[in-house]
Design an enzyme around this catalytic site. Structure first.
Site, PDB file in Angstrom:
ATOM      1  N   GLY A 114       0.765  -1.234   0.000  1.00 25.32           N
ATOM      2  CA  GLY A 114       0.000   0.000   0.000  1.00 25.32           C
ATOM      3  C   GLY A 114       0.796   1.284   0.000  1.00 25.32           C
ATOM      4  O   GLY A 114       0.204   2.370  -0.064  1.00 25.32           O
ATOM      5  N   GLU A 127       4.279  -6.162   1.581  1.00 25.35           N
ATOM      6  CA  GLU A 127       3.896  -6.588   0.235  1.00 25.35           C
ATOM      7  C   GLU A 127       3.754  -5.406  -0.723  1.00 25.35           C
ATOM      8  O   GLU A 127       2.661  -5.113  -1.196  1.00 25.35           O
ATOM      9  CB  GLU A 127       2.560  -7.338   0.292  1.00 25.35           C
ATOM     10  CG  GLU A 127       2.559  -8.521   1.224  1.00 25.35           C
ATOM     11  CD  GLU A 127       1.187  -9.189   1.342  1.00 25.35           C
ATOM     12  OE1 GLU A 127       1.151 -10.309   1.838  1.00 25.35           O
ATOM     13  OE2 GLU A 127       0.185  -8.573   0.934  1.00 25.35           O
ATOM     14  N   GLY A 173       3.505  -3.395  -3.999  1.00 26.16           N
ATOM     15  CA  GLY A 173       3.261  -3.615  -5.421  1.00 26.16           C
ATOM     16  C   GLY A 173       3.623  -2.340  -6.158  1.00 26.16           C
ATOM     17  O   GLY A 173       4.692  -2.209  -6.758  1.00 26.16           O
ATOM     18  N   TYR A 211     -10.738   5.362 -10.912  1.00 23.58           N
ATOM     19  CA  TYR A 211     -10.456   5.958  -9.598  1.00 23.58           C
ATOM     20  C   TYR A 211     -10.347   7.474  -9.655  1.00 23.58           C
ATOM     21  O   TYR A 211      -9.950   8.083  -8.674  1.00 23.58           O
ATOM     22  CB  TYR A 211      -9.132   5.435  -9.038  1.00 23.58           C
ATOM     23  CG  TYR A 211      -8.985   3.935  -8.982  1.00 23.58           C
ATOM     24  CD1 TYR A 211      -9.889   3.145  -8.265  1.00 23.58           C
ATOM     25  CD2 TYR A 211      -7.923   3.298  -9.612  1.00 23.58           C
ATOM     26  CE1 TYR A 211      -9.727   1.776  -8.189  1.00 23.58           C
ATOM     27  CE2 TYR A 211      -7.763   1.923  -9.548  1.00 23.58           C
ATOM     28  CZ  TYR A 211      -8.669   1.166  -8.839  1.00 23.58           C
ATOM     29  OH  TYR A 211      -8.501  -0.183  -8.777  1.00 23.58           O
ATOM     30  N   CYS A 229     -14.549   4.578 -27.410  1.00 20.43           N
ATOM     31  CA  CYS A 229     -15.889   5.129 -27.593  1.00 20.43           C
ATOM     32  C   CYS A 229     -16.578   5.323 -26.258  1.00 20.43           C
ATOM     33  O   CYS A 229     -17.520   4.601 -25.912  1.00 20.43           O
ATOM     34  CB  CYS A 229     -16.709   4.210 -28.488  1.00 20.43           C
ATOM     35  SG  CYS A 229     -15.936   4.037 -30.088  1.00 20.43           S
ATOM     36  N   TYR A 256      -0.717  -1.437 -12.123  1.00 20.25           N
ATOM     37  CA  TYR A 256      -2.160  -1.440 -12.401  1.00 20.25           C
ATOM     38  C   TYR A 256      -2.499  -0.753 -13.722  1.00 20.25           C
ATOM     39  O   TYR A 256      -3.557  -0.166 -13.879  1.00 20.25           O
ATOM     40  CB  TYR A 256      -2.942  -0.818 -11.216  1.00 20.25           C
ATOM     41  CG  TYR A 256      -2.555  -1.445  -9.904  1.00 20.25           C
ATOM     42  CD1 TYR A 256      -2.943  -2.754  -9.615  1.00 20.25           C
ATOM     43  CD2 TYR A 256      -1.773  -0.770  -8.975  1.00 20.25           C
ATOM     44  CE1 TYR A 256      -2.554  -3.366  -8.430  1.00 20.25           C
ATOM     45  CE2 TYR A 256      -1.385  -1.371  -7.789  1.00 20.25           C
ATOM     46  CZ  TYR A 256      -1.774  -2.666  -7.522  1.00 20.25           C
ATOM     47  OH  TYR A 256      -1.386  -3.269  -6.359  1.00 20.25           O
TER      48      TYR A 256
HETATM   49  C1  LIG Z   1      -2.996  -5.085  -3.727  1.00 16.47           C
HETATM   50  C2  LIG Z   1      -2.312  -5.746  -2.596  1.00 16.47           C
HETATM   51  C3  LIG Z   1      -0.991  -5.430  -2.285  1.00 16.47           C
HETATM   52  C4  LIG Z   1      -0.208  -4.374  -3.029  1.00 16.47           C
HETATM   53  O1  LIG Z   1      -0.749  -3.111  -2.915  1.00 16.47           O
HETATM   54  P1  LIG Z   1       0.073  -1.838  -3.454  1.00 16.47           P
HETATM   55  O2  LIG Z   1      -0.817  -0.700  -3.156  1.00 16.47           O
HETATM   56  O3  LIG Z   1       0.301  -2.047  -4.897  1.00 16.47           O
HETATM   57  O4  LIG Z   1       1.355  -1.812  -2.680  1.00 16.47           O
HETATM   58  C5  LIG Z   1      -0.393  -6.101  -1.256  1.00 16.47           C
HETATM   59  N1  LIG Z   1      -1.054  -7.039  -0.551  1.00 16.47           N
HETATM   60  C6  LIG Z   1      -2.327  -7.380  -0.817  1.00 16.47           C
HETATM   61  C7  LIG Z   1      -2.995  -8.425  -0.010  1.00 16.47           C
HETATM   62  C8  LIG Z   1      -3.012  -6.748  -1.836  1.00 16.47           C
HETATM   63  O5  LIG Z   1      -4.271  -7.078  -2.093  1.00 16.47           O
END
Ligand SMILES: *Cc1c(COP(=O)(O)O)cnc(C)c1O
Length: 481
Positions: free
Chosen positions: A258, A300, A302, A344, A371, A401
């Site tokens: 996150g 985690e 992303g 979003y 479109c 994303y």
């Molecule tokens: C989406 C997600 C992430 C990654 O979120 P980011 O905002 O991209 O860092 C990590 N863990 C879980 C369980 C997720 O669903």
């Protein structure tokens, strides 16, 4: 509005562009030592251009900052086979949330022990595939899944390590978080409602499951540690309760991903060192207060690992000036390669990258080719006054994303991902072709004629070839219980 501003066409904004991005004197952008005009000529547009060195540097920084922790790259942000290999090479772990993402990991022999599988509705087929591959951890998300997974693991003769996904009642949003008493969402077991404690007891009661810890993910695009702090406080509270109720001290605590990135120069993301320092201190303090040993922390990321590594390169097709209203600059992609703006209301910047352009700029709406009037790539971006068809425009911060959420809306082929590094470019995901777009369709000539022209044959029903089994399909779940 078509406002004329003083020169906005200077250097690259900090934080927004990949680490190796440079502008030359003629206003041409290069990344990884590759000029974008050369990339466009060779690979076409739109294209995602990914700075490999930038990703590897970020991966190394996360590993350094979270040295004693487990860093899982969240595969849903962007995943392909080459990228999964890089994740492995950089010593990261990988988190997947579908059988499809797992298949990518498997296809490159990603070490199973370093995989984590989460998701609120994994099918029995997906659980079987994960157990069979030896996935290190599965985050269980519902009571029915605990039973399903226990049965799958027992049938395979393995003791599967699991985390319990907890909803700690902290909801993060961009620039803020809210602490919700009522955890109204589809993911995880509610902490406040007592479901999380029940799930822990249910997992502990299964011989084929080994509970190794708790898992939470409070949201995305987070800019401070307040939400993480509250989540850590509540999660450690649950760890203490588990010790008191069951006499077990769980060794792992995964606080999810996150961490936010900059999409425009108004965003000021937290650095990974700062995040690590604060998070580790927070958990340490909470554990000391609860008299618990400090569990191994998991994170985690992303978006924070891949978002800023990539720019989308578009060609301008039309410029439409509506006097007194606004100017629309249309590019050759749109909501099929960037759904975040319409989904979003996300904010982006863009810049002319194939030449310097006029020294004066105006604010335009960068739109796609689809479109849909909501098909906006970026609202209110400042582009040189003389932007014209044939120009290349780049949108930074489009690594997370974007390709992973891309669609074929309007039968538009999805763009390639071009990895650049040290003056060379490699296609790691190729561009789709018209043949790709037609590949899944039955050929009506093969379906045979309908006996009664008033009741034409339904596509699929009379197709000669049988549907292949779908391990990701929902039917698997119904078979199980
Ligand atoms: C989406 C997600 C992430 C990654 O979120 P980011 O905002 O991209 O860092 C990590 N863990 C879980 C369980 C997720 O669903």
């Amino acid at each position: 509005m078509s406002e004329t501003e003083p020169t906005a066409v200077t250097g690259l904004e900090e934080n927004l562009w990949p680490a190796t991005a440079r502008l030359d004197a003629g206003g041409v952008l290069s990344i990884g030592g590759m000029r974008v005009d050369a990339l466009a000529a060779e690979f076409g547009t739109p294209a995602f251009v990914l700075d490999e060195a930038d990703f590897r540097a970020r991966a190394a920084a996360w590993r350094r900052a979270f040295a004693e922790c487990d860093v899982y790259y969240a595969g849903k942000a962007f995943l392909c086979r080459t990228f999964a290999r890089w994740v492995d090479e950089e010593g990261l772990r990988l988190d997947v949330c579908t059988g499809g993402e797992l298949a990518v990991a498997r296809s490159v022999g990603f070490p199973a022990e370093r995989l984590l599988f989460h998701g609120n509705n994994k099918s029995v087929g997906e659980l079987q595939a994960a157990v069979q591959y030896g996935v290190g951890r599965i985050a269980v998300d519902s009571f029915v899944e605990i039973e399903r997974l226990a049965a799958v693991a027992a049938a395979a003769g393995v003791r599967q390590r699991v985390l319990v996904r907890v909803t700690p009642g902290v909801e993060a949003h961009t620039h803020s978080y809210v602490s919700t008493g009522q955890e109204d969402q589809k993911f995880g077991f509610s902490l406040a409602g007592g479901a999380a404690a029940q799930a822990v007891a249910a997992v502990l009661a299964e011989d084929s499951l080994e509970l190794v810890g708790l898992h939470a993910h409070i949201g995305s695009q987070i800019f401070d540690t307040a939400g993480f702090g509250l989540a850590a406080h509540r999660m450690v509270g649950l760890l203490a309760r588990i010790r008191d109720d069951h006499g077990v001290e769980l060794p792992e605590l995964d606080l999810g991903g996150g961490l936010g990135i900059a999409y425009t120069s108004e965003d000021a993301p937290l650095g990974v060192d700062e995040l690590a320092e604060r998070l580790i201190a927070l958990v340490g303090k909470e554990c000391a207060a609860a008299g618990l040993p400090v569990p191994r922390l998991g994170v985690e990321p992303g978006r924070a690992l891949v978002g800023s590594t990539t720019v989308t390169l578009y060609a301008v097709g039309t410029v439409k000036e509506l006097p007194g209203l606004r100017t629309f600059v249309s590019v050759d992609g749109g909501m099929s390669d960037n759904i975040r703006t319409s989904l979003y209301d996300a904010r982006y910047t863009a810049r002319l990258v194939s030449r310097a352009g006029a020294s004066t700029a105006h604010v335009v709406t960068l739109v796609g080719r689809h479109c849909e009037s909501g098909d906006v790539v970026a609202h209110d971006v400042s582009l040189p006054d003389d932007v014209r068809p044939g120009d290349l425009v780049a949108v930074p911060a489009s690594g997370a994303y974007h390709r992973s959420m891309a669609s074929n809306y309007n039968h538009v082929a999805r763009p390639p991902v071009i990895a650049v590094r040290d003056g060379s470019a490699r296609v790691i995901v190729r561009r789709e072709t018209e043949d790709d777009l037609l590949r899944l369709d039955a050929d009506p000539a093969d379906l045979g004629g309908a006996a009664d022209p008033a009741r034409p044959a339904r596509p699929g029903v009379r197709a000669g070839s049988a549907e292949p089994a779908n391990p990701q399909g929902s039917t698997g779940a119904q078979v199980a219980r």
